[in-house]
Every structure is written in C-alpha cells, then in structure tokens.
Design an enzyme around this catalytic site. Structure first.
Site, short mmCIF file in Angstrom:
data_model
loop_
_atom_site.label_atom_id
_atom_site.label_comp_id
_atom_site.label_asym_id
_atom_site.label_seq_id
_atom_site.Cartn_x
_atom_site.Cartn_y
_atom_site.Cartn_z
N LYS A 1 0.85 -1.15 -0.09
CA LYS A 1 0.02 -0.04 0.10
C LYS A 1 0.80 1.22 -0.01
O LYS A 1 0.68 2.13 -0.76
CB LYS A 1 -0.84 -0.03 1.18
CG LYS A 1 -1.85 -1.25 1.20
CD LYS A 1 -2.76 -1.18 2.37
CE LYS A 1 -2.20 -2.00 3.79
NZ LYS A 1 -1.78 -3.18 3.52
N MET A 2 1.88 1.36 0.90
CA MET A 2 2.77 2.54 1.05
C MET A 2 3.79 2.49 -0.41
O MET A 2 4.19 3.57 -0.83
CB MET A 2 3.24 2.47 2.34
CG MET A 2 2.80 2.67 3.61
SD MET A 2 2.74 4.82 3.32
CE MET A 2 4.14 5.27 3.89
N PHE B 1 6.34 9.39 8.32
CA PHE B 1 6.56 10.70 7.23
C PHE B 1 5.73 11.78 7.31
O PHE B 1 5.85 12.79 6.53
CB PHE B 1 6.58 10.01 5.79
CG PHE B 1 7.90 8.92 5.54
CD1 PHE B 1 9.02 9.57 5.50
CD2 PHE B 1 7.54 7.69 5.17
CE1 PHE B 1 9.95 8.51 5.10
CE2 PHE B 1 8.65 6.88 5.05
CZ PHE B 1 9.78 7.40 4.61
N HIS C 1 -4.60 1.60 14.35
CA HIS C 1 -4.08 1.20 12.85
C HIS C 1 -5.20 0.42 12.14
O HIS C 1 -5.85 -0.23 12.80
CB HIS C 1 -2.51 0.87 12.82
CG HIS C 1 -1.59 1.82 12.82
ND1 HIS C 1 -1.26 2.30 14.04
CD2 HIS C 1 -1.09 2.46 11.93
CE1 HIS C 1 -0.26 3.23 13.70
NE2 HIS C 1 -0.34 3.53 12.50
N HIS C 2 -5.23 0.26 10.84
CA HIS C 2 -5.80 -0.70 9.86
C HIS C 2 -5.56 -2.14 10.42
O HIS C 2 -4.41 -2.18 11.08
CB HIS C 2 -5.54 -0.67 8.50
CG HIS C 2 -4.05 -0.53 8.06
ND1 HIS C 2 -3.36 -1.64 7.75
CD2 HIS C 2 -3.17 0.50 7.99
CE1 HIS C 2 -2.39 -1.32 7.50
NE2 HIS C 2 -2.14 -0.21 7.72
N LYS D 1 -1.84 -4.04 9.72
CA LYS D 1 -0.75 -3.66 9.84
C LYS D 1 -0.06 -4.65 10.90
O LYS D 1 -0.72 -5.53 11.68
CB LYS D 1 -0.63 -2.52 10.98
CG LYS D 1 0.53 -1.86 11.50
CD LYS D 1 0.62 -0.60 12.20
CE LYS D 1 1.84 -0.21 12.78
NZ LYS D 1 2.91 -0.17 12.03
N1 LIG Z 1 7.11 5.65 8.10
C1 LIG Z 1 5.82 5.85 7.91
O1 LIG Z 1 5.24 7.00 7.84
C2 LIG Z 1 4.76 4.69 7.40
C3 LIG Z 1 3.55 4.90 7.10
C4 LIG Z 1 2.67 3.80 7.01
C5 LIG Z 1 3.36 2.32 6.85
N2 LIG Z 1 4.47 2.39 7.27
C6 LIG Z 1 5.18 1.09 7.26
O2 LIG Z 1 5.52 0.83 6.04
C7 LIG Z 1 5.48 -0.79 5.76
C8 LIG Z 1 4.72 -0.99 4.49
O3 LIG Z 1 3.45 -0.90 4.99
P1 LIG Z 1 2.10 -1.38 4.12
O4 LIG Z 1 0.84 -0.80 4.74
O5 LIG Z 1 2.45 -0.84 2.56
O6 LIG Z 1 2.39 -2.78 4.05
P2 LIG Z 1 1.81 -3.75 2.86
O7 LIG Z 1 0.82 -3.11 2.05
O8 LIG Z 1 1.29 -5.30 3.35
O9 LIG Z 1 3.06 -4.24 1.86
C9 LIG Z 1 4.32 -4.77 2.27
C10 LIG Z 1 5.30 -4.81 1.27
O10 LIG Z 1 6.33 -5.44 1.76
C11 LIG Z 1 6.82 -6.42 0.88
N3 LIG Z 1 7.44 -7.44 1.73
C12 LIG Z 1 6.63 -8.18 2.61
N4 LIG Z 1 7.79 -9.12 3.21
C13 LIG Z 1 8.71 -9.01 2.40
C14 LIG Z 1 9.99 -9.61 2.46
N5 LIG Z 1 10.34 -10.74 3.54
N6 LIG Z 1 11.05 -9.34 1.73
C15 LIG Z 1 10.80 -8.19 0.95
N7 LIG Z 1 9.54 -7.76 0.73
C16 LIG Z 1 8.57 -7.83 1.68
C17 LIG Z 1 5.51 -6.96 0.29
O11 LIG Z 1 5.74 -7.64 -0.71
P3 LIG Z 1 4.98 -8.77 -1.37
O12 LIG Z 1 3.82 -8.24 -2.19
O13 LIG Z 1 5.94 -9.82 -2.39
O14 LIG Z 1 4.31 -9.58 -0.32
C18 LIG Z 1 4.67 -5.64 -0.13
O15 LIG Z 1 5.39 -5.03 -1.18
C19 LIG Z 1 5.35 -1.25 7.18
O16 LIG Z 1 6.31 -1.69 7.93
C20 LIG Z 1 4.31 -0.10 7.80
O17 LIG Z 1 4.50 -0.15 9.10
C21 LIG Z 1 5.50 3.38 7.48
#
Ligand SMILES: NC(=O)c1ccc[n+]([C@@H]2O[C@H](COP(=O)([O-])OP(=O)(O)OC[C@H]3O[C@@H](n4cnc5c(N)ncnc54)[C@H](OP(=O)(O)O)[C@@H]3O)[C@@H](O)[C@H]2O)c1
Length: 243
Positions: A13-14, A107, A134-135, A138
């Site tokens: 999603k991010m 961010f 959170h959703h 998470k």
């Molecule tokens: N810093 C900020 O402001 C902020 C804000 C929101 C979220 N976040 C963080 O950003 C991260 C992503 O959030 P999201 O909601 O986008 O999650 P998400 O939709 O579940 O996406 C996760 C991504 O990580 C990949 N992934 C999972 N396991 C992996 C592995 N072992 N090696 C390599 N890639 C892997 C997935 O790939 P596949 O498609 O292959 O499974 C997918 O592309 C989380 O850690 C969340 O806490 C940070």
C-alpha cells in the site's frame, strides 16, 4: 542527472504510492520496484541505485537495511520494527561506511508535530498514556510512532507517580515501554491515529493526530530522498530534516 531510487515493498500500500510519487518527480529515476520475490542486493548492484526506500515489514526490515548499507546505497527506512540494538548497529555501520541514511517512523508532518508537542508537554505533565489505532493489516504492534513518542516523552519528563492497579484481564492496562502505557487498536475504517493523553490534578490534555490518507506521507518521503545523500551518518526521525 536524476537520482536513481529503488522502492522495496513496491507492491504494498505504501510502496505503490511511493513509486507513483517518485515517478512524478523528474529529479528521481525509479530504477527498481521490488517485492519479496526480488533479490535486493543484486538489483542495487545491477541498477547502481543511490537510494533505497524500504516500505516492507517488521520481520524483514533489518535484513533489508543491512543489504542496503552493505551495497553502498543510502537507506530511507520507512518500515517499522527495528529494535534499538539494530538501530545502534546500523548507525555504526553507516558511520563506518561514511553513508548518509534515515529511519523514519512516520513521514507525516502532523505526526512529527504531535510527537514534538507531546515531548514538550511531558516536561510539565509527566502522567501520560498513548493510544494508537491502525488498520487491521498492520503487521506489528505497537506502531513505530508510538514507540518513538514514548522515547521522546521519557527523555523530557522528570517524575511520574506509581499507578496502583490490578489487572483482572491481563494486558488491559496496555503494554509498558519506558514506564509509559501504550494501547494498540487494530480496526477497519482506520488508517493511522494516535492520541497522547496527559493527566494532571483536575485537568487532562489530549494531543491527537489522524492520518486519513496515505498521501500525507509523501511530502516527507520526498524530502528524505532529496536530503539523504547529503546526511552524515544515520538519522532517526523526520524532524531532523525539518528545522
Ligand atoms: N514511515 C511511515 O510514515 C509509514 C507509514 C505507513 C506505513 N509504514 C510502514 O510501511 C511498511 C509497509 O506498509 P504497507 O501498509 O504498505 O504494507 P503492505 O501493503 O503489507 O506491503 C508490504 C510490502 O512489503 C513486501 N514484503 C513483505 N515481506 C517481505 C520480505 N520478506 N522481503 C521483501 N519484501 C517483503 C510486500 O511484498 P509482496 O507483495 O511480495 O508480499 C509488499 O510489497 C510497514 O512496515 C508499515 O509499518 C510506515
């Protein structure tokens, strides 16, 4: 010359929004959109990427961060879940490699301000608890933002009184981090929300922040990509780039 950027976690999603955003800015060239099936090290080497934005998961963020630093790319770590010991190791590793990098628990500008205001209030009102929501997708709890908020509060507050309460249901008073109770909610309909509630005799103060659309993370993410190559060492928190 544009800056070569990889987004790791690009199917998420991010990550997908980060790719869309980077593609709209000609100062960057998006040279990799990776997910778990890709080999991060070899793609960094093949594309000669200068920056890797990691938006994956708590269970792989440390390995990814090591791979990025080892490969000589600048890390912008948005995934939550790094422990203090891991951050310490990565800090030393970046220093050794003379590599700028940044770990960003949140961010969003309003979240950074919420943390700053909470840290300020803690100096006057030491009794405080954190509720984050959170959703349901998470992966980790509590959020990186809640942990970072607790750290900032703990640094600034002087004394707090001992709360005497017996839990008739284990965990009902939340999880303790640095003597601060954190309560994590996981609900549909929520993206990311945090309340920091301070109590004092006859009064309370609530600092609340709501992220209602992931677009709120993109200006901070772009700022990190613009600045990370000129940083000296590994920074923790977007606030370091805002002043
Ligand atoms: N810093 C900020 O402001 C902020 C804000 C929101 C979220 N976040 C963080 O950003 C991260 C992503 O959030 P999201 O909601 O986008 O999650 P998400 O939709 O579940 O996406 C996760 C991504 O990580 C990949 N992934 C999972 N396991 C992996 C592995 N072992 N090696 C390599 N890639 C892997 C997935 O790939 P596949 O498609 O292959 O499974 C997918 O592309 C989380 O850690 C969340 O806490 C940070």
């Amino acid at each position: 010359m544009s800056i070569r950027v990889i987004v790791n976690g690009a199917t998420g999603k991010m990550g997908s929004l980060a790719c869309e955003t980077i593609l709209k800015h000609s100062e960057f060239e998006l040279v990799g959109q990776l997910s778990r099936k890709d080999d991060l090290r070899s793609v960094i080497a093949r594309t000669n990427a200068q920056i890797v934005v990691d938006l994956t998961r708590a269970d792989c963020v440390y390995d990814n961060s090591l791979a990025i630093v080892e490969s000589g790319a600048h890390p912008v770590i948005g995934s939550s879940g790094l422990t203090d010991a891991q951050i310490q190791f990565l800090t030393e590793y970046c220093e050794k490699r003379e590599l700028g990098g940044i770990i960003v628990p949140n961010f969003s500008i309003s979240a950074v301000l919420m943390m700053r205001f909470a840290a300020e209030a803690a100096a006057y009102m030491p009794e405080v608890e954190i509720i984050e929501a959170h959703h349901q997708q998470k992966f980790d709890a509590p959020s990186g933002t809640a942990l970072k908020t607790a750290e900032l509060i703990a640094k600034n507050r002087k004394v707090q009184t001992e709360t005497i309460s017996k839990e008739s249901i284990p965990g009902v008073r939340g999880g303790k981090y640095l003597e601060i109770s954190i309560h994590s909610l996981r609900l549909p309909g929520v993206l990311a929300r945090q309340q920091v509630i301070f109590g004092n005799t006859g009064e309370t103060l609530t600092i609340a922040q709501d992220s209602i659309d992931r677009i709120c993370y993109m200006p901070g993410l772009l700022l990190c990509c613009r600045r990370v190559m000129s940083l000296s060492g590994l920074y923790f928190g977007l606030e370091h780039l805002l002043s």
